[in-house]
Design a protein around this motif. Sequence first.
Motif, PDB file in Angstrom:
ATOM      1  N   ASP A   9       0.806  -1.222   0.000  1.00 44.27           N
ATOM      2  CA  ASP A   9       0.000   0.000   0.000  1.00 44.27           C
ATOM      3  C   ASP A   9       0.841   1.275   0.000  1.00 44.27           C
ATOM      4  O   ASP A   9       0.730   2.113   0.887  1.00 44.27           O
ATOM      5  CB  ASP A   9      -0.984  -0.041   1.185  1.00 44.27           C
ATOM      6  CG  ASP A   9      -1.958  -1.200   1.039  1.00 44.27           C
ATOM      7  OD1 ASP A   9      -1.574  -2.351   1.337  1.00 44.27           O
ATOM      8  OD2 ASP A   9      -3.077  -0.959   0.581  1.00 44.27           O
ATOM      9  N   ASP A  40      -1.463  -2.048  -4.300  1.00 46.15           N
ATOM     10  CA  ASP A  40      -1.745  -0.619  -4.112  1.00 46.15           C
ATOM     11  C   ASP A  40      -0.450   0.192  -4.193  1.00 46.15           C
ATOM     12  O   ASP A  40      -0.102   0.940  -3.268  1.00 46.15           O
ATOM     13  CB  ASP A  40      -2.499  -0.339  -2.796  1.00 46.15           C
ATOM     14  CG  ASP A  40      -3.992  -0.629  -2.895  1.00 46.15           C
ATOM     15  OD1 ASP A  40      -4.462  -1.015  -3.976  1.00 46.15           O
ATOM     16  OD2 ASP A  40      -4.691  -0.465  -1.871  1.00 46.15           O
ATOM     17  N   ASN A  70      -6.311  -3.121  -5.524  1.00 45.95           N
ATOM     18  CA  ASN A  70      -7.496  -2.550  -6.170  1.00 45.95           C
ATOM     19  C   ASN A  70      -7.241  -1.152  -6.716  1.00 45.95           C
ATOM     20  O   ASN A  70      -7.816  -0.762  -7.733  1.00 45.95           O
ATOM     21  CB  ASN A  70      -8.703  -2.556  -5.208  1.00 45.95           C
ATOM     22  CG  ASN A  70      -8.397  -1.946  -3.860  1.00 45.95           C
ATOM     23  OD1 ASN A  70      -7.367  -2.257  -3.258  1.00 45.95           O
ATOM     24  ND2 ASN A  70      -9.264  -1.096  -3.362  1.00 45.95           N
ATOM     25  N   HIS A  71      -6.320  -0.391  -6.091  1.00 44.52           N
ATOM     26  CA  HIS A  71      -6.029   0.957  -6.579  1.00 44.52           C
ATOM     27  C   HIS A  71      -5.176   0.962  -7.849  1.00 44.52           C
ATOM     28  O   HIS A  71      -5.004   2.006  -8.463  1.00 44.52           O
ATOM     29  CB  HIS A  71      -5.312   1.768  -5.494  1.00 44.52           C
ATOM     30  CG  HIS A  71      -6.233   2.285  -4.434  1.00 44.52           C
ATOM     31  ND1 HIS A  71      -6.664   3.583  -4.373  1.00 44.52           N
ATOM     32  CD2 HIS A  71      -6.831   1.653  -3.397  1.00 44.52           C
ATOM     33  CE1 HIS A  71      -7.478   3.743  -3.343  1.00 44.52           C
ATOM     34  NE2 HIS A  71      -7.584   2.578  -2.724  1.00 44.52           N
ATOM     35  N   HIS A 152      -2.969  -9.072  -2.366  1.00 44.40           N
ATOM     36  CA  HIS A 152      -3.343  -7.779  -1.791  1.00 44.40           C
ATOM     37  C   HIS A 152      -4.355  -7.917  -0.648  1.00 44.40           C
ATOM     38  O   HIS A 152      -4.224  -7.274   0.384  1.00 44.40           O
ATOM     39  CB  HIS A 152      -3.907  -6.875  -2.892  1.00 44.40           C
ATOM     40  CG  HIS A 152      -4.239  -5.510  -2.404  1.00 44.40           C
ATOM     41  ND1 HIS A 152      -3.300  -4.689  -1.815  1.00 44.40           N
ATOM     42  CD2 HIS A 152      -5.410  -4.808  -2.372  1.00 44.40           C
ATOM     43  CE1 HIS A 152      -3.870  -3.550  -1.463  1.00 44.40           C
ATOM     44  NE2 HIS A 152      -5.151  -3.599  -1.780  1.00 44.40           N
ATOM     45  N   HIS A 178      -3.789  -4.036   2.079  1.00 44.59           N
ATOM     46  CA  HIS A 178      -5.122  -3.488   1.795  1.00 44.59           C
ATOM     47  C   HIS A 178      -5.787  -2.735   2.937  1.00 44.59           C
ATOM     48  O   HIS A 178      -6.370  -1.683   2.715  1.00 44.59           O
ATOM     49  CB  HIS A 178      -6.050  -4.607   1.285  1.00 44.59           C
ATOM     50  CG  HIS A 178      -7.415  -4.140   0.873  1.00 44.59           C
ATOM     51  ND1 HIS A 178      -7.609  -3.198  -0.118  1.00 44.59           N
ATOM     52  CD2 HIS A 178      -8.667  -4.487   1.314  1.00 44.59           C
ATOM     53  CE1 HIS A 178      -8.909  -2.993  -0.264  1.00 44.59           C
ATOM     54  NE2 HIS A 178      -9.563  -3.751   0.591  1.00 44.59           N
TER      55      HIS A 178
END
Length: 257
Positions: A9, A40, A70-71, A152, A178
């Motif tokens: 992240d 991420d 997801n980003h 993730h 995440h």
Amino acid sequence: MRIVAHLSDLHFGRTDAAVVDGLIADLARHKPDLAIISGDLTQRARASQFTEARAFLARLPCPAVIVPGNHDLAPIYRPLSRLLAPRARFRRHLAGHDVWPIWTDEEIVAIGLDSTRPFRWTSGKLRTRHLDHIQRVVTASNGAACRIAFLHHPHTHAFGHSFEALVRRDIDLILTGHVHHAHVGLITGPDNATSILIQATTACSTRLRADANGYGLIHIDMPHIDVALQGWSGEAFHPIGRFRFEKRPDGWAELTI
Ligand SMILES: [Fe+2]
Ligand SMILES: [Fe+2]
């Protein structure tokens, strides 16, 4: 012995430059053999953010294997890209980084699983094809090596197969991100088999929740694994937690230190 740095992240586009520099300095001090980055890397999958992520990877003192978060997928406000080629930006900007990465040497086998779901934003999925892939790689690998799966989404966000399916496939270490919250512990699967679960907080972004910025330094010397959590104090990264595990005939046990 191998030292693995577990970062997650990063969220380039929403990073603190002092933390990024501190992170690079701390990694240079600890000289990991490998960095595992569990998704991420960017805030909104923008080209400029992937460029920053690539520059960061170039500053690492070791090779890196990464999976998307997801980003890192095409954003929801670009529905056509999101629908047709959600991972195209990740692949284009991080050329050379497969979304199904594998790292193997004499001591470790690290298998990356892309748990992102283009039609969901925050939840992930551990799919049957991930488990088949794990099975194939594990079967072909050196039986004495430490087996690492990284993805993730954490246990609570990876719907479908639960992480017990990874435990059943003799995975020693499961690395996730995440939720921007650090956690280290054991997970028990069928027949009381165990794996070590390490969830990282955000390494360098300003998207902080309960934890400060941090990452994990994992010392692997089978049958022992030591985990040192490094946390940002405002000036530098310092050790903030230590865990020690031992692999026994009946599975992993946490030792008191
Ligand atoms: Fe994140
Ligand atoms: Fe995420």
